[in-house]
Design a protein around this motif. Sequence first.
Motif, PDB file in Angstrom:
ATOM      1  N   GLN A   1      46.418  25.789  37.964  1.00  0.00           N
ATOM      2  CA  GLN A   1      45.533  25.800  36.797  1.00  0.00           C
ATOM      3  C   GLN A   1      45.133  27.242  36.540  1.00  0.00           C
ATOM      4  O   GLN A   1      44.894  27.984  37.493  1.00  0.00           O
ATOM      5  N   SER A   2      45.015  27.611  35.267  1.00  0.00           N
ATOM      6  CA  SER A   2      44.808  29.030  34.969  1.00  0.00           C
ATOM      7  C   SER A   2      43.710  29.264  33.952  1.00  0.00           C
ATOM      8  O   SER A   2      43.515  28.465  33.035  1.00  0.00           O
ATOM      9  N   VAL A   3      43.020  30.390  34.105  1.00  0.00           N
ATOM     10  CA  VAL A   3      42.210  30.970  33.033  1.00  0.00           C
ATOM     11  C   VAL A   3      42.658  32.417  32.869  1.00  0.00           C
ATOM     12  O   VAL A   3      43.176  33.034  33.812  1.00  0.00           O
ATOM     13  N   TYR A   4      42.472  32.964  31.677  1.00  0.00           N
ATOM     14  CA  TYR A   4      42.944  34.317  31.354  1.00  0.00           C
ATOM     15  C   TYR A   4      41.806  35.111  30.713  1.00  0.00           C
ATOM     16  O   TYR A   4      40.995  34.562  29.961  1.00  0.00           O
ATOM     17  N   PHE A   5      41.791  36.400  31.000  1.00  0.00           N
ATOM     18  CA  PHE A   5      40.836  37.302  30.340  1.00  0.00           C
ATOM     19  C   PHE A   5      41.375  38.722  30.430  1.00  0.00           C
ATOM     20  O   PHE A   5      42.232  39.013  31.270  1.00  0.00           O
ATOM     21  N   ARG A   6      40.876  39.584  29.543  1.00  0.00           N
ATOM     22  CA  ARG A   6      41.257  40.995  29.642  1.00  0.00           C
ATOM     23  C   ARG A   6      40.190  41.755  30.407  1.00  0.00           C
ATOM     24  O   ARG A   6      39.005  41.602  30.160  1.00  0.00           O
ATOM     25  N   GLU A   7      40.645  42.573  31.348  1.00  0.00           N
ATOM     26  CA  GLU A   7      39.694  43.433  32.065  1.00  0.00           C
ATOM     27  C   GLU A   7      39.340  44.592  31.116  1.00  0.00           C
ATOM     28  O   GLU A   7      40.008  44.775  30.085  1.00  0.00           O
ATOM     29  N   PRO A   8      38.314  45.380  31.441  1.00  0.00           N
ATOM     30  CA  PRO A   8      37.835  46.377  30.472  1.00  0.00           C
ATOM     31  C   PRO A   8      38.888  47.396  30.048  1.00  0.00           C
ATOM     32  O   PRO A   8      38.815  47.955  28.942  1.00  0.00           O
ATOM     33  N   GLY A   9      39.905  47.654  30.879  1.00  0.00           N
ATOM     34  CA  GLY A   9      40.950  48.603  30.511  1.00  0.00           C
ATOM     35  C   GLY A   9      42.039  48.000  29.647  1.00  0.00           C
ATOM     36  O   GLY A   9      42.952  48.710  29.222  1.00  0.00           O
ATOM     37  N   GLY A  10      41.976  46.693  29.395  1.00  0.00           N
ATOM     38  CA  GLY A  10      42.928  46.057  28.492  1.00  0.00           C
ATOM     39  C   GLY A  10      44.012  45.238  29.162  1.00  0.00           C
ATOM     40  O   GLY A  10      44.806  44.584  28.487  1.00  0.00           O
ATOM     41  N   VAL A  11      44.086  45.260  30.494  1.00  0.00           N
ATOM     42  CA  VAL A  11      45.148  44.504  31.181  1.00  0.00           C
ATOM     43  C   VAL A  11      44.772  43.024  31.196  1.00  0.00           C
ATOM     44  O   VAL A  11      43.622  42.663  31.463  1.00  0.00           O
ATOM     45  N   LEU A  12      45.757  42.174  30.879  1.00  0.00           N
ATOM     46  CA  LEU A  12      45.519  40.735  30.903  1.00  0.00           C
ATOM     47  C   LEU A  12      45.555  40.232  32.348  1.00  0.00           C
ATOM     48  O   LEU A  12      46.560  40.409  33.045  1.00  0.00           O
ATOM     49  N   PHE A  13      44.440  39.640  32.770  1.00  0.00           N
ATOM     50  CA  PHE A  13      44.310  39.059  34.114  1.00  0.00           C
ATOM     51  C   PHE A  13      44.314  37.537  33.991  1.00  0.00           C
ATOM     52  O   PHE A  13      43.818  36.986  33.013  1.00  0.00           O
ATOM     53  N   GLU A  14      44.840  36.903  35.019  1.00  0.00           N
ATOM     54  CA  GLU A  14      44.818  35.443  35.120  1.00  0.00           C
ATOM     55  C   GLU A  14      44.234  35.083  36.474  1.00  0.00           C
ATOM     56  O   GLU A  14      44.469  35.803  37.461  1.00  0.00           O
ATOM     57  N   LEU A  15      43.481  34.016  36.528  1.00  0.00           N
ATOM     58  CA  LEU A  15      43.040  33.452  37.804  1.00  0.00           C
ATOM     59  C   LEU A  15      43.753  32.122  37.945  1.00  0.00           C
ATOM     60  O   LEU A  15      43.557  31.214  37.129  1.00  0.00           O
ATOM     61  N   ALA A  16      44.614  32.000  38.944  1.00  0.00           N
ATOM     62  CA  ALA A  16      45.461  30.814  39.114  1.00  0.00           C
ATOM     63  C   ALA A  16      45.124  30.139  40.439  1.00  0.00           C
ATOM     64  O   ALA A  16      44.976  30.808  41.467  1.00  0.00           O
ATOM     65  N   THR A  17      45.032  28.815  40.417  1.00  0.00           N
ATOM     66  CA  THR A  17      44.700  28.091  41.652  1.00  0.00           C
ATOM     67  C   THR A  17      45.887  28.103  42.627  1.00  0.00           C
ATOM     68  O   THR A  17      47.046  28.195  42.217  1.00  0.00           O
ATOM     69  N   MET A  18      45.593  27.988  43.913  1.00  0.00           N
ATOM     70  CA  MET A  18      46.637  27.983  44.945  1.00  0.00           C
ATOM     71  C   MET A  18      47.519  26.729  44.835  1.00  0.00           C
ATOM     72  O   MET A  18      48.704  26.767  45.141  1.00  0.00           O
ATOM     73  N   LEU A  19      46.909  25.617  44.442  1.00  0.00           N
ATOM     74  CA  LEU A  19      47.601  24.333  44.423  1.00  0.00           C
ATOM     75  C   LEU A  19      47.771  23.837  42.987  1.00  0.00           C
ATOM     76  O   LEU A  19      47.053  24.301  42.112  1.00  0.00           O
ATOM     77  N   PRO A  20      48.682  22.898  42.707  1.00  0.00           N
ATOM     78  CA  PRO A  20      49.489  22.151  43.684  1.00  0.00           C
ATOM     79  C   PRO A  20      50.773  22.855  44.129  1.00  0.00           C
ATOM     80  O   PRO A  20      51.372  22.450  45.103  1.00  0.00           O
ATOM     81  N   GLY A  21      51.215  23.881  43.458  1.00  0.00           N
ATOM     82  CA  GLY A  21      52.415  24.590  43.894  1.00  0.00           C
ATOM     83  C   GLY A  21      53.695  23.985  43.338  1.00  0.00           C
ATOM     84  O   GLY A  21      53.678  22.983  42.617  1.00  0.00           O
ATOM     85  N   PHE A  22      54.810  24.595  43.684  1.00  0.00           N
ATOM     86  CA  PHE A  22      56.087  24.300  43.025  1.00  0.00           C
ATOM     87  C   PHE A  22      56.786  23.045  43.534  1.00  0.00           C
ATOM     88  O   PHE A  22      57.761  22.594  42.946  1.00  0.00           O
ATOM     89  N   THR A  23      56.301  22.497  44.649  1.00  0.00           N
ATOM     90  CA  THR A  23      56.936  21.271  45.150  1.00  0.00           C
ATOM     91  C   THR A  23      56.292  20.028  44.542  1.00  0.00           C
ATOM     92  O   THR A  23      56.598  18.915  44.948  1.00  0.00           O
ATOM     93  N   VAL A  24      55.443  20.209  43.544  1.00  0.00           N
ATOM     94  CA  VAL A  24      54.790  19.052  42.911  1.00  0.00           C
ATOM     95  C   VAL A  24      55.802  18.199  42.138  1.00  0.00           C
ATOM     96  O   VAL A  24      55.632  16.991  41.998  1.00  0.00           O
ATOM     97  N   ASP A  25      56.897  18.809  41.649  1.00  0.00           N
ATOM     98  CA  ASP A  25      57.877  18.023  40.885  1.00  0.00           C
ATOM     99  C   ASP A  25      59.316  18.186  41.367  1.00  0.00           C
ATOM    100  O   ASP A  25      60.249  17.677  40.749  1.00  0.00           O
ATOM    101  N   GLU A  26      59.530  18.923  42.461  1.00  0.00           N
ATOM    102  CA  GLU A  26      60.871  19.054  43.055  1.00  0.00           C
ATOM    103  C   GLU A  26      60.698  19.169  44.567  1.00  0.00           C
ATOM    104  O   GLU A  26      59.687  19.694  45.032  1.00  0.00           O
ATOM    105  N   SER A  27      61.685  18.722  45.306  1.00  0.00           N
ATOM    106  CA  SER A  27      61.610  18.869  46.759  1.00  0.00           C
ATOM    107  C   SER A  27      61.838  20.338  47.120  1.00  0.00           C
ATOM    108  O   SER A  27      62.460  21.073  46.344  1.00  0.00           O
TER     109      SER A  27
END
Length: 317
Positions: free
Chosen positions: A257-283
Motif C-alpha cells: 500500500q502506498s502514499v506519495y508526497f514531494r519532499e521540499p527539494g521536489g523529489v517524489l517520495f513514496e511510503l510503501a508497506t512491507m506486506l503483502p509482497g510479491f508472492t501474494v499472487d504467484e508462488s
Amino acid sequence: MTHPIRGLHHVTATVAEAQHDLDFCERVLGLRLVKRTVNFDNHSVYHFYYGTAAGEPGTLWTTFPYHGWGVPSGVHGAGQVVATAFSVSPGALDAWRERFDAAGVAVEEGAPRFGERPLVVRDPSGLRLELVADARDTRAPWIGGEVGRGVAIRGLHAVTLMLRSRAPTAELMTGLLGFEVVHEEPGRTRLAVGGDLPGHLVDLVDAPEAQPARNGLGTVHHVAFAVDGADEQLLLRKELLRAGRQVTEVRDRTYFQSVYFREPGGVLFELATMLPGFTVDESPAELGQALMLPPWEEEHRATIEATLPPMTTHRGH
Ligand code: ZN
C-alpha cells in the motif's frame, strides 16, 4: 523508539524500450524479474519489478518502459534521484568491470565518497547506476540468473538526491522520517534509516546552480521507503499533512500500500508497506513469469495483452 521507516523499499524509473530494459536488468545486472505487471495508473504500459529472490523491500529496482508513447527524454537535475547504487561484495567490482566490458556497457569509476569507489554505468535509457562494494551487506543475492554468488547484486545500496539546497530536505528526513546523518563531506550528506547499512542509505548532494529536473525517459520517477504496516503509514501520513506536505490518499498497489508526497527539494517520495509482497499472487518459483494484473484490470486483460509490446524473459529456473 524504533522509527516505522525500515529503509529503502524500491526505486522506480521511467525507461525506454521494455525489451532493452529487461535484457539489461536480467542479463547484465543479473537481477530477478520478480513481477511483470502494468503501471497501475496507465495499464497500457508495463511495470517491471526487479530484485533478489522474492523481491524483498530494499532490493527492488522497478521500471515503466514508456517507449512509443511520445514521452520525451527527461532532464537530469535538481529535485531528482540522480543515481541509484546497488550493493555487491568486496572484491566483486573487478568481475563487474569485466562483465560490463563483455556486454559492451561503458563503465567508469565514480568519484570516491565516504571511503567507497563506485563503479558507474548507464542503463539503456541513460539512467546512472552504481555498484558499491560493502562488506557489511549480509543479504543473500539472487543466483538464479547469470551472475555467480560471490559477485551478484545483494540489493539497493543508496540513492543520491540532487538538491538546490540540502537543508530543508535533511530537516524533513531527520525529523518526521526518522533518518540520521551518518556521514558528511563537502557537498554530500549521507542519511540512514533503520540502521547504517546498505539498503538504508540516502545521499543528499548540493547543486545550487543545477537546472530543475524533469521526469521523462531515462530518469528516476520516485524513491519509496518501507514502512512497517498500514497503521504506521496512516500515522506518518497524518504527521506529514500536519507539517504542510501534500500527501496522496493510500493507494492499493496489490504488493504493498502506498502514499506519495514531494519532499521540499521536489523529489517524489513514496511510503510503501512491507506486506503483502510479491508472492501474494504467484508462488516464489513462478515470480515474474506471467503478466499479473490487479483484480480491477482483469476484465481488460485481452485489450491490455494486445496493446503491450511483446517481450522475452531470459531466466531459467
Ligand atoms: Zn513506487
